[in-house]
Design a protein around this motif. Structure first.
Motif, PDB file in Angstrom:
ATOM      1  N   GLU A 294       0.890  -1.238  -0.133  1.00 58.98           N
ATOM      2  CA  GLU A 294       0.092  -0.097   0.039  1.00 58.98           C
ATOM      3  C   GLU A 294       0.886   1.112  -0.104  1.00 58.98           C
ATOM      4  O   GLU A 294       0.385   2.458  -0.413  1.00 58.98           O
ATOM      5  N   ALA A 295       2.218   0.980   0.354  1.00 54.84           N
ATOM      6  CA  ALA A 295       3.024   2.182   0.311  1.00 54.84           C
ATOM      7  C   ALA A 295       3.321   2.947  -0.983  1.00 54.84           C
ATOM      8  O   ALA A 295       3.727   3.896  -1.148  1.00 54.84           O
ATOM      9  N   LYS A 296       3.206   2.155  -1.832  1.00 59.98           N
ATOM     10  CA  LYS A 296       3.770   2.402  -3.180  1.00 59.98           C
ATOM     11  C   LYS A 296       2.450   2.349  -4.083  1.00 59.98           C
ATOM     12  O   LYS A 296       2.748   2.857  -5.371  1.00 59.98           O
ATOM     13  N   ALA A 297       1.217   2.430  -3.658  1.00 56.73           N
ATOM     14  CA  ALA A 297       0.082   2.490  -4.533  1.00 56.73           C
ATOM     15  C   ALA A 297      -0.447   4.105  -4.443  1.00 56.73           C
ATOM     16  O   ALA A 297      -0.327   4.563  -3.281  1.00 56.73           O
ATOM     17  N   VAL A 298      -1.127   4.273  -5.475  1.00 58.42           N
ATOM     18  CA  VAL A 298      -2.230   5.343  -5.579  1.00 58.42           C
ATOM     19  C   VAL A 298      -3.427   4.830  -4.972  1.00 58.42           C
ATOM     20  O   VAL A 298      -4.055   3.660  -5.478  1.00 58.42           O
ATOM     21  N   GLU A 299      -4.041   5.486  -3.834  1.00 53.71           N
ATOM     22  CA  GLU A 299      -5.255   5.047  -3.360  1.00 53.71           C
ATOM     23  C   GLU A 299      -6.454   5.865  -3.793  1.00 53.71           C
ATOM     24  O   GLU A 299      -6.753   7.047  -3.216  1.00 53.71           O
ATOM     25  N   PRO A 300      -7.341   5.320  -4.664  1.00 50.96           N
ATOM     26  CA  PRO A 300      -8.430   6.242  -5.102  1.00 50.96           C
ATOM     27  C   PRO A 300      -9.638   6.490  -4.245  1.00 50.96           C
ATOM     28  O   PRO A 300     -10.074   7.568  -4.339  1.00 50.96           O
ATOM     29  N   MET A 301      -9.391   5.888  -2.942  1.00 48.84           N
ATOM     30  CA  MET A 301     -10.448   6.139  -1.855  1.00 48.84           C
ATOM     31  C   MET A 301      -9.867   7.508  -1.079  1.00 48.84           C
ATOM     32  O   MET A 301     -10.730   7.904  -0.216  1.00 48.84           O
ATOM     33  N   ILE A 302      -8.753   7.722  -1.100  1.00 45.19           N
ATOM     34  CA  ILE A 302      -8.042   8.945  -0.318  1.00 45.19           C
ATOM     35  C   ILE A 302      -8.711  10.149  -0.281  1.00 45.19           C
ATOM     36  O   ILE A 302      -9.185  10.772   0.715  1.00 45.19           O
ATOM     37  N   PRO A 303      -9.313  10.659  -1.352  1.00 46.87           N
ATOM     38  CA  PRO A 303     -10.237  12.069  -1.269  1.00 46.87           C
ATOM     39  C   PRO A 303     -11.419  11.794  -0.505  1.00 46.87           C
ATOM     40  O   PRO A 303     -11.907  13.006  -0.132  1.00 46.87           O
ATOM     41  N   TRP A 304     -11.827  10.694  -0.257  1.00 50.38           N
ATOM     42  CA  TRP A 304     -12.923  10.558   0.632  1.00 50.38           C
ATOM     43  C   TRP A 304     -12.995  10.261   1.887  1.00 50.38           C
ATOM     44  O   TRP A 304     -13.440  10.316   3.057  1.00 50.38           O
ATOM     45  N   SER A 305     -11.502   9.983   2.433  1.00 56.75           N
ATOM     46  CA  SER A 305     -11.124   9.710   3.769  1.00 56.75           C
ATOM     47  C   SER A 305     -10.803  10.909   4.698  1.00 56.75           C
ATOM     48  O   SER A 305     -11.407  11.251   5.245  1.00 56.75           O
ATOM     49  N   PRO A 306      -9.694  11.709   4.380  1.00 53.20           N
ATOM     50  CA  PRO A 306      -8.567  11.549   3.355  1.00 53.20           C
ATOM     51  C   PRO A 306      -7.508  11.110   4.558  1.00 53.20           C
ATOM     52  O   PRO A 306      -7.382  11.616   5.460  1.00 53.20           O
ATOM     53  N   MET A 307      -6.840  10.124   4.068  1.00 53.25           N
ATOM     54  CA  MET A 307      -5.598   9.495   5.065  1.00 53.25           C
ATOM     55  C   MET A 307      -4.252  10.013   4.533  1.00 53.25           C
ATOM     56  O   MET A 307      -4.006   9.774   3.429  1.00 53.25           O
ATOM     57  N   PRO A 308      -3.672  10.829   5.478  1.00 53.26           N
ATOM     58  CA  PRO A 308      -2.311  11.045   4.881  1.00 53.26           C
ATOM     59  C   PRO A 308      -1.391  10.121   4.770  1.00 53.26           C
ATOM     60  O   PRO A 308      -1.452   8.877   5.389  1.00 53.26           O
ATOM     61  N   GLY A 309      -0.349  10.290   3.928  1.00 49.08           N
ATOM     62  CA  GLY A 309       0.593   9.068   3.607  1.00 49.08           C
ATOM     63  C   GLY A 309       1.201   8.611   4.778  1.00 49.08           C
ATOM     64  O   GLY A 309       1.410   7.279   5.108  1.00 49.08           O
ATOM     65  N   GLY A 310       1.898   9.365   5.727  1.00 49.78           N
ATOM     66  CA  GLY A 310       2.518   8.986   7.035  1.00 49.78           C
ATOM     67  C   GLY A 310       1.767   8.343   7.877  1.00 49.78           C
ATOM     68  O   GLY A 310       2.388   7.407   8.507  1.00 49.78           O
ATOM     69  N   ALA A 311       0.434   8.541   7.872  1.00 46.46           N
ATOM     70  CA  ALA A 311      -0.477   7.859   8.809  1.00 46.46           C
ATOM     71  C   ALA A 311      -1.062   6.583   8.149  1.00 46.46           C
ATOM     72  O   ALA A 311      -1.064   5.666   8.885  1.00 46.46           O
ATOM     73  N   LEU A 312      -1.156   6.560   6.912  1.00 45.32           N
ATOM     74  CA  LEU A 312      -1.583   5.243   6.321  1.00 45.32           C
ATOM     75  C   LEU A 312      -0.852   4.076   6.545  1.00 45.32           C
ATOM     76  O   LEU A 312      -1.045   2.941   7.315  1.00 45.32           O
ATOM     77  N   THR A 313       0.523   4.171   6.299  1.00 48.43           N
ATOM     78  CA  THR A 313       1.316   2.992   6.504  1.00 48.43           C
ATOM     79  C   THR A 313       1.768   2.584   8.018  1.00 48.43           C
ATOM     80  O   THR A 313       1.818   1.748   8.476  1.00 48.43           O
ATOM     81  N   ALA A 314       1.870   3.885   8.835  1.00 50.12           N
ATOM     82  CA  ALA A 314       1.878   3.561  10.156  1.00 50.12           C
ATOM     83  C   ALA A 314       0.843   2.734  10.693  1.00 50.12           C
ATOM     84  O   ALA A 314       0.643   1.951  11.680  1.00 50.12           O
ATOM     85  N   ASN A 315      -0.657   2.938  10.433  1.00 52.47           N
ATOM     86  CA  ASN A 315      -1.683   2.102  10.764  1.00 52.47           C
ATOM     87  C   ASN A 315      -1.717   0.872  10.379  1.00 52.47           C
ATOM     88  O   ASN A 315      -1.941   0.185  10.922  1.00 52.47           O
ATOM     89  N   THR A 316      -1.319   0.758   8.983  1.00 51.37           N
ATOM     90  CA  THR A 316      -1.242  -0.715   8.488  1.00 51.37           C
ATOM     91  C   THR A 316      -0.311  -1.485   9.177  1.00 51.37           C
ATOM     92  O   THR A 316      -0.548  -2.622   9.359  1.00 51.37           O
ATOM     93  N   GLN A 317       0.928  -0.917   9.636  1.00 49.88           N
ATOM     94  CA  GLN A 317       2.025  -1.570  10.177  1.00 49.88           C
ATOM     95  C   GLN A 317       1.437  -2.093  11.460  1.00 49.88           C
ATOM     96  O   GLN A 317       1.554  -2.996  12.035  1.00 49.88           O
ATOM     97  N   MET A 318       0.589  -1.074  12.271  1.00 51.36           N
ATOM     98  CA  MET A 318       0.144  -1.514  13.461  1.00 51.36           C
ATOM     99  C   MET A 318      -1.050  -2.609  13.427  1.00 51.36           C
ATOM    100  O   MET A 318      -1.146  -3.574  14.354  1.00 51.36           O
ATOM    101  N   MET A 319      -1.833  -2.597  12.208  1.00 54.40           N
ATOM    102  CA  MET A 319      -2.908  -3.246  12.191  1.00 54.40           C
ATOM    103  C   MET A 319      -2.015  -4.867  11.621  1.00 54.40           C
ATOM    104  O   MET A 319      -2.732  -5.904  12.045  1.00 54.40           O
ATOM    105  N   ARG A 320      -1.063  -4.831  11.092  1.00 51.29           N
ATOM    106  CA  ARG A 320      -0.365  -5.898  10.837  1.00 51.29           C
ATOM    107  C   ARG A 320      -0.133  -6.754  12.303  1.00 51.29           C
ATOM    108  O   ARG A 320       0.191  -7.683  12.585  1.00 51.29           O
ATOM    109  N   ASP A 321       0.634  -5.797  13.063  1.00 53.19           N
ATOM    110  CA  ASP A 321       1.248  -6.005  14.427  1.00 53.19           C
ATOM    111  C   ASP A 321       0.006  -6.958  15.097  1.00 53.19           C
ATOM    112  O   ASP A 321       0.276  -7.881  15.845  1.00 53.19           O
ATOM    113  N   ASN A 322      -1.338  -6.295  14.813  1.00 52.23           N
ATOM    114  CA  ASN A 322      -2.318  -7.038  15.534  1.00 52.23           C
ATOM    115  C   ASN A 322      -3.199  -7.983  14.954  1.00 52.23           C
ATOM    116  O   ASN A 322      -4.174  -8.492  15.208  1.00 52.23           O
ATOM    117  N   ASN A 323      -2.599  -8.456  13.636  1.00 55.39           N
ATOM    118  CA  ASN A 323      -3.467  -9.471  12.924  1.00 55.39           C
ATOM    119  C   ASN A 323      -4.698  -8.944  12.510  1.00 55.39           C
ATOM    120  O   ASN A 323      -5.738  -9.911  12.496  1.00 55.39           O
TER     121      ASN A 323
END
Length: 600
Positions: A294-323
């Motif tokens: 997800e770090a290398k992709a353009v995310e079409p849903m971001i204008p509806w969120s909007p989730m900043p790049g630095g928080a997006l992968t920080a949160n996905t990393q934590m979600m991976r940590d917690n399965n």
């Protein structure tokens, strides 16, 4: 006609790390790439702050101050090293008192920093004044910021050119000293037309000698186009990164922008051939780190969120940590409502994290059943004034669930009288743990809390650093030394076994394997048929145990505190009785639905 030279700040080693690796990168691994950039002629680097202050302590078992010192040693005395500060939040999610705000500037100046980029996610100018004064008082350059984003489709009321003009005028009217002005779009959602008109407006308002900067991400796919718009409107600097920490959730790659400007009346102040060599060195440095897709992709849903790049992968990393990565899409979809009803603070840390935490709670516990502490305090006014008035229904819910009244008071004044904040509170934490009371340690305690104390006590270990994830697992027969993927109830765990040690998802355990089956020992008293079992509502790490087996508890008493997604969650007793078992220890990673304790 001579081309206008556009200055580049290299963000690879701060924002790039945050936007790809959740800021979890070991210092020793990236310094060769910094050296290569210096040899390529670069003199301006983003070198810390933001998530790259807490993350070294939380995940890398390193001191952020040591990292900054080594960065300065590598680049030499003359380079401009810049960090990111979050106004009254300095380098954390929580806001601070004036003495910690001042200590932030003092310590960063001591550890080799030249410039602090100073922003407030709410664009509340009052939240910038104290940090601005301290930054200048300690001899640093002050880059003041107006934060930008595009509102979700169908929303109005803030984040247009008029709103940014009003914010910039407020900065000028405040009288704060600054050396440059940055317009920062962490979610990369601002439309190119709005970027052009905003920079054009600012260029007219500011003295001609004021350096004007634009910062964005490629998350929504318009970062490079936005940079060109900013440059044509009068920006003097834009921020670029380098592969592999460029594009997608990161800043545009320096090579991408260089190419986009070919044939234009502008040129970048880089030697592109030497920079491409530096990129090769950087790729080698990061070859062993997992590169989240997800770090290398353009995310079409971001204008509806909007989730900043630095928080997006920080949160996905934590979600991976917690399965719980399977919940990511639901959380992104849930963010739109959270942003619309929260007052339109810019989706940049800490507000972006508040948005995601609330969206996460809405997904995991049901819509608005649980108010995230940061989000609730934001809509109640404890972080300053939001651009628009939050939804009254949400304000009422937050007030009831957090047991706090709305406020319009200056949050720094509130923090100054809070006994749990400030230098004295941090010094007390150090004293209770018999830790030396240096100014660095005081700041670490104030901004990193218990995790900072654990680091200073030598109790921390490297965790969540996904280094080596790209290497193939060693060949091994089941049950012997080697690397395995173990699936339990559909959840996958990365397990490496070596002798009497096993590493599970990056955490080390001592193990002993014996033939046959023995009856497992139980921690605590025998449970009766009418025991009340306390289970984890969601995955998380056990941070504190408040009870022992045999303790009497009343309904609602706190049994333990767990942390998930940067939120501390109190686990309360559902009944009055005696604690008959405690099934977890401090530091354990619990799964959703796992038994934590029981009450007889």
């Amino acid at each position: 006609m001579a081309k206008k030279t556009i200055h580049i700040m290299n963000t690879a080693f701060r924002d790039g790390f945050q936007s790809v690796y959740g800021a979890r990168v070991l210092t020793e691994d990236f310094l060769p790439a910094v050296k290569a950039c210096v040899e390529a002629g670069q003199t301006h680097f983003e070198a810390g702050g933001g998530a790259r202050f807490q993350a070294p302590f939380f995940y890398c078992n390193e001191s952020a101050f040591d990292m900054m010192d080594r960065f300065r040693e590598t680049v030499g005395p003359d380079a401009n090293l810049q960090t990111l500060g979050r106004g009254i939040n300095v380098v954390g999610l929580d806001s601070q008192s004036r003495d910690i705000i001042d200590l932030h500037a003092k310590m960063f100046a001591k550890h080799g920093i030249t410039t602090i980029r100073n922003f407030d996610a709410l664009n509340d100018v009052n939240n910038l004044i104290d940090s601005a004064n301290s930054i200048k008082a300690h001899g640093l350059n002050h880059e003041v910021v107006v934060t930008m984003m595009e509102l979700p489709p169908g929303c109005t009321g803030a984040h247009d050119v008029e709103f940014y003009q009003k914010t910039l005028q407020g900065i000028l009217d405040s009288g704060m000293a600054f050396d440059s002005v940055c317009f920062k779009d962490a979610s990369g959602t601002s439309t190119p037309k709005k970027v052009f008109e905003t920079i054009q407006m600012a260029r007219k308002m500011l003295p001609s000698e004021t350096k004007l900067v634009f910062h964005s991400h490629e998350t929504a796919g318009v970062g490079t186009v936005g940079y060109i718009a900013a440059i044509k409107a009068g920006a003097d600097q834009v921020d670029c990164s380098m592969a592999p920490a460029s594009g997608g959730t990161c800043q545009p790659d320096v090579a991408t922008l260089w190419h986009a400007l070919r044939g234009e009346d502008y040129e970048l102040d880089v030697d592109i051939d030497k920079m491409m060599h530096a990129e090769t060195v950087f790729k080698d440095c990061m070859a062993d780190y997992m590169l989240p897709p997800e770090a290398k992709a353009v995310e079409p849903m971001i204008p509806w969120s909007p989730m900043p790049g630095g928080a997006l992968t920080a949160n996905t990393q934590m979600m991976r940590d917690n399965n719980i990565m399977d919940k990511y899409e639901d959380c992104i979809h849930a963010m739109g409502e959270v942003v619309r009803r929260g007052g339109f603070g810019t989706s940049v840390t800490p507000v972006s994290q508040f948005y995601f935490q609330q969206a996460f709670n809405n997904v995991m516990f049901g819509p608005w059943e649980k108010i995230a502490d940061g989000y609730g305090k934001m809509v109640l006014g404890y972080f300053g004034k939001t651009p628009c008035t939050p939804d009254p229904e949400i304000v009422k819910l937050a007030s009831e669930k957090l047991e706090l009244e709305p406020t319009t008071e200056n949050p720094v004044d509130i923090n100054d009288r809070d006994p749990n904040k400030g230098v004295d509170a941090a010094r007390k934490m150090l004293q209770e743990s018999s830790i030396e009371e240096t100014e660095e340690n005081i700041f670490i305690a104030a901004t990193c809390k218990q995790k900072g104390i654990d680091f200073l006590l030598g109790k921390s270990e490297i965790n969540g650093v996904r280094k080596g994830a790209s290497k193939p697992a060693a060949d091994a027969s089941a049950g012997g030394d080697g690397a395995y993927t173990v699936t339990v109830d559909g959840k996958k765990f990365a397990v490496e076994v070596k002798g009497d040690k096993a590493t599970v998802n990056g955490k080390a355990y001592s193990i002993d394997v014996a033939d046959g089956v023995e009856t497992a020992s139980a921690d605590g008293a025998h449970e009766s048929a009418d025991s009340t079992v306390v289970k984890a509502q969601m995955p998380g790490k056990v941070m504190k145990l408040s009870v022992n087996v045999g303790d009497h508890v009343n309904e609602g008493d706190v049994l333990m505190i767990m942390e998930a997604m940067k939120m501390e969650v109190e686990i309360k007793s559902p009944a009055t009785g005696t604690v008959s078992s405690v099934s977890v220890n401090v530091g354990d990673q619990a799964t959703g639905g796992q038994e934590l304790a029981s009450i007889n």
